[in-house]
Design a protein around this motif. Structure first.
Motif, mmCIF file in Angstrom:
data_model
loop_
_atom_site.group_PDB
_atom_site.id
_atom_site.type_symbol
_atom_site.label_atom_id
_atom_site.label_comp_id
_atom_site.label_asym_id
_atom_site.label_seq_id
_atom_site.Cartn_x
_atom_site.Cartn_y
_atom_site.Cartn_z
ATOM 1 N N ALA A 65 55.158 88.625 -100.929
ATOM 2 C CA ALA A 65 54.500 86.493 -100.945
ATOM 3 C C ALA A 65 54.672 86.081 -102.410
ATOM 4 O O ALA A 65 55.043 87.116 -103.496
ATOM 5 C CB ALA A 65 52.906 85.863 -100.241
ATOM 6 N N LYS A 66 54.728 84.561 -102.397
ATOM 7 C CA LYS A 66 55.215 84.651 -104.325
ATOM 8 C C LYS A 66 54.438 82.796 -103.882
ATOM 9 O O LYS A 66 55.222 81.901 -103.442
ATOM 10 C CB LYS A 66 56.324 84.367 -104.451
ATOM 11 N N ASP A 67 53.944 82.349 -104.889
ATOM 12 C CA ASP A 67 53.237 81.293 -105.885
ATOM 13 C C ASP A 67 52.808 81.051 -106.687
ATOM 14 O O ASP A 67 53.382 81.880 -107.477
ATOM 15 C CB ASP A 67 51.779 80.882 -104.808
ATOM 16 N N MET A 68 52.310 80.271 -107.114
ATOM 17 C CA MET A 68 51.976 79.973 -109.094
ATOM 18 C C MET A 68 51.029 80.534 -108.859
ATOM 19 O O MET A 68 51.393 80.931 -110.461
ATOM 20 C CB MET A 68 52.147 78.406 -108.760
ATOM 21 N N PHE A 69 50.623 81.561 -108.252
ATOM 22 C CA PHE A 69 49.070 81.993 -109.326
ATOM 23 C C PHE A 69 49.585 83.868 -109.341
ATOM 24 O O PHE A 69 49.422 84.523 -109.583
ATOM 25 C CB PHE A 69 47.888 81.876 -107.952
ATOM 26 N N GLY A 70 50.966 84.003 -108.058
ATOM 27 C CA GLY A 70 51.466 85.433 -108.093
ATOM 28 C C GLY A 70 52.122 85.976 -107.568
ATOM 29 O O GLY A 70 52.553 84.625 -106.011
ATOM 30 N N GLU A 71 52.265 86.897 -107.663
ATOM 31 C CA GLU A 71 53.503 87.857 -106.115
ATOM 32 C C GLU A 71 52.291 89.181 -105.163
ATOM 33 O O GLU A 71 51.321 88.782 -106.168
ATOM 34 C CB GLU A 71 54.375 88.310 -107.037
ATOM 35 N N SER A 72 52.729 89.042 -103.963
ATOM 36 C CA SER A 72 51.690 89.569 -103.075
ATOM 37 C C SER A 72 52.159 89.841 -102.264
ATOM 38 O O SER A 72 53.510 90.039 -101.930
ATOM 39 C CB SER A 72 50.237 88.282 -103.120
ATOM 40 N N GLN A 73 51.116 91.028 -101.661
ATOM 41 C CA GLN A 73 51.925 92.190 -100.653
ATOM 42 C C GLN A 73 50.937 91.687 -99.129
ATOM 43 O O GLN A 73 49.974 91.180 -99.229
ATOM 44 C CB GLN A 73 51.614 93.784 -100.092
ATOM 45 N N LEU A 74 52.350 91.309 -98.233
ATOM 46 C CA LEU A 74 51.195 90.671 -96.390
ATOM 47 C C LEU A 74 51.638 92.008 -95.300
ATOM 48 O O LEU A 74 52.093 92.634 -95.696
ATOM 49 C CB LEU A 74 52.523 89.752 -95.937
ATOM 50 N N SER A 75 50.314 92.035 -95.079
ATOM 51 C CA SER A 75 50.222 93.396 -93.854
ATOM 52 C C SER A 75 49.035 91.586 -91.948
ATOM 53 O O SER A 75 48.025 91.651 -93.039
ATOM 54 C CB SER A 75 49.710 93.877 -93.974
ATOM 55 N N GLY A 76 49.765 92.174 -91.702
ATOM 56 C CA GLY A 76 48.957 91.407 -90.602
ATOM 57 C C GLY A 76 49.613 91.295 -89.469
ATOM 58 O O GLY A 76 50.807 92.160 -89.015
ATOM 59 N N TYR A 77 49.234 90.459 -88.068
ATOM 60 C CA TYR A 77 50.062 90.843 -86.774
ATOM 61 C C TYR A 77 49.048 89.010 -86.312
ATOM 62 O O TYR A 77 48.663 88.122 -86.787
ATOM 63 C CB TYR A 77 49.445 91.616 -85.761
ATOM 64 N N CYS A 78 50.313 88.811 -84.985
ATOM 65 C CA CYS A 78 50.620 87.452 -84.373
ATOM 66 C C CYS A 78 50.365 87.836 -83.325
ATOM 67 O O CYS A 78 51.144 88.641 -82.565
ATOM 68 C CB CYS A 78 51.423 86.520 -85.257
ATOM 69 N N ALA A 79 49.326 87.336 -82.267
ATOM 70 C CA ALA A 79 48.898 88.210 -80.611
ATOM 71 C C ALA A 79 48.300 86.930 -80.086
ATOM 72 O O ALA A 79 47.275 86.198 -80.952
ATOM 73 C CB ALA A 79 48.429 89.420 -81.150
ATOM 74 N N GLU A 80 48.872 86.239 -78.941
ATOM 75 C CA GLU A 80 48.447 85.713 -78.287
ATOM 76 C C GLU A 80 47.839 84.665 -78.387
ATOM 77 O O GLU A 80 46.264 83.273 -78.810
ATOM 78 C CB GLU A 80 46.941 86.590 -77.714
ATOM 79 N N ALA A 81 48.805 83.671 -79.651
ATOM 80 C CA ALA A 81 48.504 82.333 -80.150
ATOM 81 C C ALA A 81 48.301 82.768 -81.420
ATOM 82 O O ALA A 81 47.481 81.543 -81.936
ATOM 83 C CB ALA A 81 48.909 81.498 -79.535
ATOM 84 N N ARG A 82 47.880 83.916 -81.634
ATOM 85 C CA ARG A 82 46.534 83.700 -82.979
ATOM 86 C C ARG A 82 47.360 84.587 -84.190
ATOM 87 O O ARG A 82 48.060 85.159 -84.279
ATOM 88 C CB ARG A 82 45.098 84.399 -82.640
ATOM 89 N N CYS A 83 47.254 84.564 -85.604
ATOM 90 C CA CYS A 83 47.236 85.105 -86.318
ATOM 91 C C CYS A 83 46.729 85.993 -87.205
ATOM 92 O O CYS A 83 45.671 84.263 -87.724
ATOM 93 C CB CYS A 83 48.822 84.885 -87.662
#
Length: 141
Positions: A65-83
């Motif tokens: 990810a990238k935004d005005m505060f820096g760069e980052s790494q993502l990890s997670g999941y989406c299941a049953e309409a939730r993330c």
């Protein structure tokens, strides 16, 4: 004969392993999050969606990810309409911070992707919190 048999076994094995693996898509998630002073900050996530089954309702999320505060790494999941997604900043003003995003996910009309993802974020072990929303998803090649 033996060479033909070996080739047939290898071909069938490769074909089956290709079909049995998870489906994967690279998608650009575009949205915003709101800071404590109500300022909306635009951001983009380059997400690898990997699913074993069930279309968008059972996907593993990794990416950057990238935004005005820096760069980052993502990890997670989406299941049953939730993330639930963790964002760990690797550079910039927020370097070393982890934010946890909890969201509701709505599928697109064709069921292949997402129409929207929105919810709340919170600094892990901290008090910073707010809302966020993704409303544009572009499949990457």
């Amino acid at each position: 004969m033996r060479k033909t048999w070996l080739f047939s076994v290898l071909f069938v094995g490769l074909h089956l392993s290709a079909d049995a693996g998870p489906s994967q898509r690279k998608v650009l998630w575009l949205g915003w999050w709101q800071t404590g002073n109500q300022e909306k900050v635009a951001f983009e996530w380059r997400v690898n969606e990997s699913s074993e089954c069930c279309a968008v309702w059972n996907i593993q999320i990794t990416g950057s990810a990238k935004d005005m505060f820096g760069e980052s790494q993502l990890s997670g999941y989406c299941a049953e309409a939730r993330c639930v997604i963790n964002q760990f900043y690797t550079s910039g003003k927020f370097k070393g911070r982890t934010y946890i995003y909890s969201a509701n996910a709505e599928p697109s009309a064709d069921g292949r992707g997402l129409k929207s993802v929105s919810g709340n974020y919170q600094l892990k072990n901290g008090s910073a919190a707010g809302i966020f929303q993704f409303d544009r998803f572009e499949e990457l090649r």
